[in-house]
Design an enzyme around this catalytic site. Structure first.
Site, mmCIF file in Angstrom:
data_model
loop_
_atom_site.group_PDB
_atom_site.id
_atom_site.type_symbol
_atom_site.label_atom_id
_atom_site.label_comp_id
_atom_site.label_asym_id
_atom_site.label_seq_id
_atom_site.Cartn_x
_atom_site.Cartn_y
_atom_site.Cartn_z
ATOM 1 C CB SER A 1 -0.849 -0.188 0.978
ATOM 2 O OG SER A 1 -2.082 0.810 0.889
ATOM 3 C CG HIS B 1 -6.066 -0.827 -0.547
ATOM 4 N ND1 HIS B 1 -5.912 -2.162 0.160
ATOM 5 C CD2 HIS B 1 -5.150 0.025 0.069
ATOM 6 C CE1 HIS B 1 -4.754 -1.943 1.303
ATOM 7 N NE2 HIS B 1 -4.419 -0.569 0.980
#
Length: 204
Positions: free
Chosen positions: A119, A160
């Site tokens: 991320s 995501h």
């Protein structure tokens, strides 16, 4: 240069093991958890740490913000795998820049170290992280005046994608930045494997 970029270490650890075994990379890992330290939810760090150990890695976790520059340099100089957790991208970049670690990471990559980014840790491999402003708050990094990042790839990971609670922010990022940067959206079960020859997406 070898990069493993993902949205979630917990959900792609088997893909990481495949890379480690295939490329015969050492099993001593430095796990930088700095990005998560300013987030309300950071229980995932313990899960990720345990997952790395299950892969047979010898893991040392570190928060760059709490270390001297000398200690941070020493740890990065000696690890075979540098893993960088998710969390706030702007805070992560701020702390890495305060300790002057970006050039060191680039040099260690040229020497054979594997960079694994999750991320926020994946986003900072882009030329610039400003596109992460819809997903992350830059207010958590008041000392960051320059959002240029590692510039290891010519695309910008959008982690995501299609995953809650980030689905709306991801879609807004695409709408705002699609003509400004080369976005590469990945879901929580995918990883981008990068070498000098190019990149490919692993997983579902």
């Amino acid at each position: 240069m070898t990069l493993f970029l993902t949205s979630s270490f917990a959900e792609t650890k088997d893909l990481l093991l495949t890379v480690l075994n295939k490329d015969k990379i050492g099993k001593d890992m430095l796990f930088i958890t700095t990005a998560a330290q300013v987030e309300e939810y950071r229980h995932f760090i313990d899960q990720v740490y345990k997952g790395f150990e299950e892969l047979g890695l010898t893991v040392t976790s570190a928060d760059i913000a709490e270390m001297s520059e000398k200690d941070a340099v020493r740890k990065i100089e000696t690890c075979s795998v540098l893993a960088v957790s998710g969390g706030n991208t702007f805070y992560l970049l701020q702390e890495l820049k305060k300790k002057n670690l970006l050039p060191l990471i680039c040099r260690r990559l040229s020497e054979g170290m594997l960079y694994a980014g999750e991320s926020a840790g994946a986003i900072i491999t882009a030329p610039d992280i400003s596109y992460a402003g819809i997903m992350d708050s830059s207010d958590l990094a008041p000392e960051l005046t320059d959002t240029t990042a590692l510039d290891l790839v010519d695309f910008s990971i959008l982690p995501h994608f299609g995953e809650e609670p980030f689905a709306t922010a991801c879609q807004q990022t695409i709408e705002v930045y699609r003509d400004k940067v080369q976005l590469l959206p990945i879901n929580n079960h995918q990883a981008v494997f990068v070498t000098e020859k190019g990149y490919r997406i692993l997983g579902e």
